[in-house]
Design a protein around this motif. Sequence first.
Motif, mmCIF file in Angstrom:
data_model
loop_
_atom_site.group_PDB
_atom_site.id
_atom_site.type_symbol
_atom_site.label_atom_id
_atom_site.label_comp_id
_atom_site.label_asym_id
_atom_site.label_seq_id
_atom_site.Cartn_x
_atom_site.Cartn_y
_atom_site.Cartn_z
ATOM 1 N N PHE A 244 0.840 -1.201 0.000
ATOM 2 C CA PHE A 244 0.000 0.000 0.000
ATOM 3 C C PHE A 244 0.871 1.246 0.000
ATOM 4 O O PHE A 244 2.038 1.214 0.419
ATOM 5 N N ASN A 245 0.275 2.340 -0.490
ATOM 6 C CA ASN A 245 0.910 3.653 -0.514
ATOM 7 C C ASN A 245 0.538 4.363 0.779
ATOM 8 O O ASN A 245 -0.625 4.684 0.996
ATOM 9 N N TYR A 246 1.525 4.584 1.646
ATOM 10 C CA TYR A 246 1.228 5.166 2.959
ATOM 11 C C TYR A 246 0.689 6.587 2.867
ATOM 12 O O TYR A 246 0.106 7.107 3.835
ATOM 13 N N LYS A 247 0.826 7.210 1.680
ATOM 14 C CA LYS A 247 0.299 8.571 1.515
ATOM 15 C C LYS A 247 -1.195 8.574 1.198
ATOM 16 O O LYS A 247 -1.825 9.630 1.175
ATOM 17 N N ASN A 248 -1.749 7.388 0.937
ATOM 18 C CA ASN A 248 -3.156 7.305 0.520
ATOM 19 C C ASN A 248 -4.137 7.170 1.672
ATOM 20 O O ASN A 248 -5.343 7.049 1.444
ATOM 21 N N GLY A 249 -3.656 7.152 2.899
ATOM 22 C CA GLY A 249 -4.565 7.032 4.040
ATOM 23 C C GLY A 249 -3.810 6.603 5.272
ATOM 24 O O GLY A 249 -2.604 6.301 5.211
ATOM 25 N N PRO A 250 -4.496 6.552 6.441
ATOM 26 C CA PRO A 250 -3.823 6.155 7.683
ATOM 27 C C PRO A 250 -3.158 4.783 7.543
ATOM 28 O O PRO A 250 -3.763 3.836 7.035
ATOM 29 N N VAL A 251 -1.911 4.704 8.001
ATOM 30 C CA VAL A 251 -1.132 3.471 7.843
ATOM 31 C C VAL A 251 -1.800 2.313 8.580
ATOM 32 O O VAL A 251 -1.883 1.189 8.065
ATOM 33 N N GLY A 252 -2.305 2.573 9.788
ATOM 34 C CA GLY A 252 -2.933 1.512 10.581
ATOM 35 C C GLY A 252 -4.098 0.871 9.858
ATOM 36 O O GLY A 252 -4.238 -0.359 9.837
#
Length: 339
Positions: A203-211
């Motif tokens: 996943f792209n961590y910039k696309n939403g909360p990492v958790g």
Amino acid sequence: MTATPTPSTGREWHLRTRPVGWPSPDDFALVETEVPTPGEGQVLVRNEYLSVDPYMRGRMSAAKSYVAPFELGKVMQGGAVGEVVASNAEGIAVGDHVLHFFGWREYAVVAAENAVKVDPEAAPLSAYLGVLGMTGLTAYAGLLRTASFKEGDSVFVSGAAGAVGSQVGQLAKLKGASRVIGSAGSDEKVKLLVEEYGFDAAFNYKNGPVGEQLREAAPDGVDVYFDNVGGDHLEAAIGSLNRGGRIAVCGMISVYNNTEPAPGPRNLARLIQTRGRIEGFLVGDHYDLQPEFVREVGPWVRSGELKYRETVVEGIENNLEAFLGVLRGDNTGKMIVKL
């Protein structure tokens, strides 16, 4: 064929001032100096490839750390591989290629005991700075020794498209992980992780909360987290850690340029519930694994089972920009400077 004559001067990078926050070009100087003559037991190396790595940011600070800071007004250091152009040492001849730690310069005098001969026929020279060098050993030691990886584990890797992270994920797959998840900073890198490196999810961590993204990618939780990033990634991994889970802390690139201390994860109490373990490590403590690492990983590299990427920047004049690019995440795989 006649050997190319060695010039009388070469260029090297010096640290002028200690950066505060993000390093600035004004903190550095590219200096022309005389090419030294090797003394007894030394060789002169014409560097061909230089390594730039995130840990170098720490050495630019005067703060006490696991390795001495770079000295102001003097040439910096880093991994390098090149050709011996003059030798005053037994066992190393002109024309040999060696790996050493005197990068950030065009020419280096290296004591024979600090030079490791490498074979350009067995692998490209640049590979000895990455997939078969310190980078690869970092991935191997961190996953297998520090995180005590075992077959069937579910593994999460942050900074997974970087030189270390991409190798961690592939090693886990080759050794029988049940699921490998990676995070990266662009959709292009996410695609690379799944389609080329064989990650099960990314996943792209910039696309939403990492958790949230991690829970979706690893609904059954994770047994091992290999941390290259810190911050919200570490907190997310603790939140998804299974009972008996292990976290190996290799780097925390998200906080390297902070001028104030970063807050720790807010959910550390969950380690009590999961009986989880967090352990930091340094590759320098695990050089005893080097022969085993090369024996096991070398054939995977040669067969193409373990894939690697390099981002190559040309010219010593661009060494600093390449280093800043690593801090920005511009690289896919190992960042290399070709001289």
